[in-house]
Design a protein around this motif. Structure first.
Motif, mmCIF file in Angstrom:
data_model
loop_
_atom_site.group_PDB
_atom_site.id
_atom_site.type_symbol
_atom_site.label_atom_id
_atom_site.label_comp_id
_atom_site.label_asym_id
_atom_site.label_seq_id
_atom_site.Cartn_x
_atom_site.Cartn_y
_atom_site.Cartn_z
ATOM 1 N N LEU A 83 58.372 -39.648 -27.116
ATOM 2 C CA LEU A 83 59.475 -38.757 -26.800
ATOM 3 C C LEU A 83 59.937 -39.039 -25.379
ATOM 4 C CD1 LEU A 83 58.130 -35.437 -28.328
ATOM 5 C CD2 LEU A 83 59.748 -37.061 -29.324
ATOM 6 N N THR A 84 61.249 -39.122 -25.208
ATOM 7 C CA THR A 84 61.802 -39.406 -23.897
ATOM 8 C C THR A 84 63.171 -38.768 -23.787
ATOM 9 O OG1 THR A 84 62.436 -41.148 -22.367
ATOM 10 C CG2 THR A 84 62.764 -41.605 -24.688
ATOM 11 N N ASN A 85 63.628 -38.591 -22.567
ATOM 12 C CA ASN A 85 64.958 -38.009 -22.379
ATOM 13 C C ASN A 85 66.003 -39.101 -22.154
ATOM 14 O OD1 ASN A 85 64.155 -38.841 -19.892
ATOM 15 N ND2 ASN A 85 64.592 -36.916 -18.826
ATOM 16 N N ARG A 86 65.619 -40.377 -22.279
ATOM 17 C CA ARG A 86 66.544 -41.492 -22.108
ATOM 18 C C ARG A 86 66.764 -42.205 -23.434
ATOM 19 N NH1 ARG A 86 64.190 -44.709 -17.028
ATOM 20 N NH2 ARG A 86 62.941 -42.973 -16.317
ATOM 21 N N PHE A 87 67.927 -42.764 -23.551
ATOM 22 C CA PHE A 87 68.219 -43.555 -24.734
ATOM 23 C C PHE A 87 67.618 -44.950 -24.574
ATOM 24 C CE2 PHE A 87 71.701 -40.459 -24.806
ATOM 25 C CZ PHE A 87 71.507 -39.959 -26.078
ATOM 26 N N PRO A 88 67.048 -45.509 -25.635
ATOM 27 C CA PRO A 88 66.419 -46.823 -25.522
ATOM 28 C C PRO A 88 67.407 -47.983 -25.500
ATOM 29 C CG PRO A 88 66.220 -46.010 -27.749
ATOM 30 C CD PRO A 88 66.840 -44.903 -26.923
#
Length: 176
Positions: A83-88
Motif C-alpha cells: 500500500l502506498t500513496n504514490r502511483f507506480p
C-alpha cells in the motif's frame, strides 16, 4: 521400489485418482492445475511410498502431501502488494521504435542461412565467445569466425538493417 510395493502403489493410484482429482479441483479451481497438483502429490507419495504405507492413515498422509503441494504452488504464484500513496506509473519513452527494430532484425536474421543465423544469435544476442559458440555448434573457432564475417556482411548488405540507427542501440550487432 520392489515389484509388490509398486503393484500396491499402482492399485492405490487407480483407486484414489478420481477422488484426489476432485479434491485437487476444489483446491485449485482449475482442471489443469488440479491434474498437475494430484500428479505432484502422487509423485511425492511414490518417492516415500514405504512411509505412506507405514502411516496410520495412508489416505490422510497423501492428502496432506497434496495440500502442502498446493500451498507451495500458491506461495510461488502469490503477488505481493504494498500500500502506498504514490502511483507506480512513471513516464517512459515510447518504445515503438524498438518493436520496429526487433521486427526488422528478426526478418533480416531469417534471411541468413541457418548456420550463420545461429552464429550471430549465439555471438551477439547471447553474448557468447567464439570458443563457446564453436563448442555449442560442434565446429572450430575458425568456422565460427568465417560464419560471423559472412553473416555480418550479409546483414550490412540487407536493406532493412540499414534502417537501424546507431543511436537506437540495435546497430551494434551489425557494426561489431
Amino acid at each position: 521400489m520392489k515389484t509388490s510395493a509398486e503393484a500396491e502403489y499402482r492399485q492405490y493410484v487407480a483407486d484414489r485418482w478420481p477422488r484426489m482429482l476432485r479434491t485437487a479441483y476444489l483446491l485449485t479451481g482449475n482442471h489443469h492445475d488440479a491434474e498437475d497438483l494430484a500428479q505432484v502429490a502422487l509423485a511425492k507419495a511414490y518417492t516415500g511410498w514405504e512411509r505412506v504405507q507405514r502411516a496410520a492413515d495412508p489416505d490422510a498422509y497423501v492428502w496432506r502431501i497434496m495440500i502442502n503441494a498446493n500451498a507451495d504452488r500458491l506461495r510461488r504464484l502469490k503477488v505481493r502488494e504494498w500500500l502506498t500513496n504514490r502511483f507506480p506509473e512513471r513516464q517512459s519513452a515510447d518504445r515503438a521504435d524498438r518493436i520496429v527494430d526487433r521486427s526488422l532484425l528478426m526478418e533480416a536474421l531469417g534471411r541468413l542461412p541457418a548456420r550463420q543465423r545461429a552464429v550471430v544469435v549465439l555471438r551477439f544476442l547471447e553474448d557468447r565467445s567464439e570458443s563457446e559458440v564453436a563448442a555449442v555448434l560442434g565446429t572450430g573457432v575458425g568456422t565460427v569466425r568465417s560464419h560471423t564475417a559472412r553473416a555480418l556482411a550479409g546483414l550490412r548488405r540487407d536493406g532493412a538493417v540499414l534502417g537501424l540507427g546507431p543511436g537506437r542501440g540495435r546497430a551494434a550487432v551489425v557494426n561489431r
